[in-house]
Scaffold this active site. Structure first.
Site, PDB file in Angstrom:
ATOM      1  N   LYS A 151      14.488   5.883 -66.300  1.00  0.00           N
ATOM      2  CA  LYS A 151      14.670   6.427 -64.949  1.00  0.00           C
ATOM      3  C   LYS A 151      15.530   5.468 -64.126  1.00  0.00           C
ATOM      4  CE  LYS A 151      11.688   9.815 -65.485  1.00  0.00           C
ATOM      5  NZ  LYS A 151      12.183  10.731 -66.452  1.00  0.00           N
ATOM      6  N   SER A 161      15.954  14.542 -68.073  1.00  0.00           N
ATOM      7  CA  SER A 161      15.535  13.936 -66.808  1.00  0.00           C
ATOM      8  C   SER A 161      16.615  13.074 -66.155  1.00  0.00           C
ATOM      9  CB  SER A 161      14.258  13.119 -66.998  1.00  0.00           C
ATOM     10  OG  SER A 161      14.513  11.926 -67.683  1.00  0.00           O
TER      11      SER A 161
END
Length: 181
Positions: free
Chosen positions: A100, A51
């Site tokens: 993230k 990710s």
């Protein structure tokens, strides 16, 4: 075997155990210190998954090794900026820590991607919008679960330790200008 030789052997064993016992005690007294440091100040974190590709796990297709980073936890929920990489408790699975990049801060209007149901969203007070660098195919992020509360944030990724050719400080401010709003 005389009583003296047996007593001397017992004495030596007691001294050896005494040294070992002291060393064991000295080691054991550091366990709470290390645990507190890891919980409140910082820890090493191994990054799994694609990710955050290509910034983290850039060699995801060439090796099974994971990137190792410093996750700085002290006051992690304060002084957040666009471009910073943060770790937080996943809103869908509270036992899972997710990493993230912050794309939007409270009050920002964000152009969302699929599967978010609306084309734009205003980030509410006390929340941030986070996305993975890997794009919509490789990342479950705020486009799936919406803005996250800053209370879920547990750390900021400050340094890359492994792989060695990328060793150094995370220069998040260089990404802040490239973030799409």
């Amino acid at each position: 075997m005389s009583f003296r030789s047996i007593w001397g052997q017992v004495k030596r064993e007691r001294q050896r155990f005494g040294r070992f016992g002291f060393q064991l005690f000295a080691f054991a007294t550091w366990i709470p210190v290390v645990a507190m440091f890891n919980h409140y100040v910082g820890e090493l974190a191994w990054i799994n998954g694609p990710s955050m590709y290509p910034f983290l796990n850039a060699e995801k297709d060439q090796t099974t090794r994971k990137d190792v980073v410093v996750n700085y936890k002290l006051n992690a929920q304060y002084d957040l900026r666009r471009g910073m990489i943060v770790t937080f408790w996943n809103p869908y699975d509270p036992e899972l820590v997710t990493v993230k990049r912050i794309v939007g801060l409270e009050g920002d209007i964000i152009k969302t991607r699929n599967p978010y149901p609306y084309p734009t969203v205003r980030v509410p007070r006390g929340h941030v919008w986070v996305e993975g660098d890997g794009g919509e195919r490789l990342s479950r992020d705020s486009n799936d679960y919406g803005p996250i509360s800053t209370n879920l944030i547990i750390g900021k990724v400050t340094h890359v330790l492994w792989p060695l050719h990328r060793f150094g400080r995370v220069r998040w401010w260089e990404y802040a200008g490239n973030i799409r709003n």
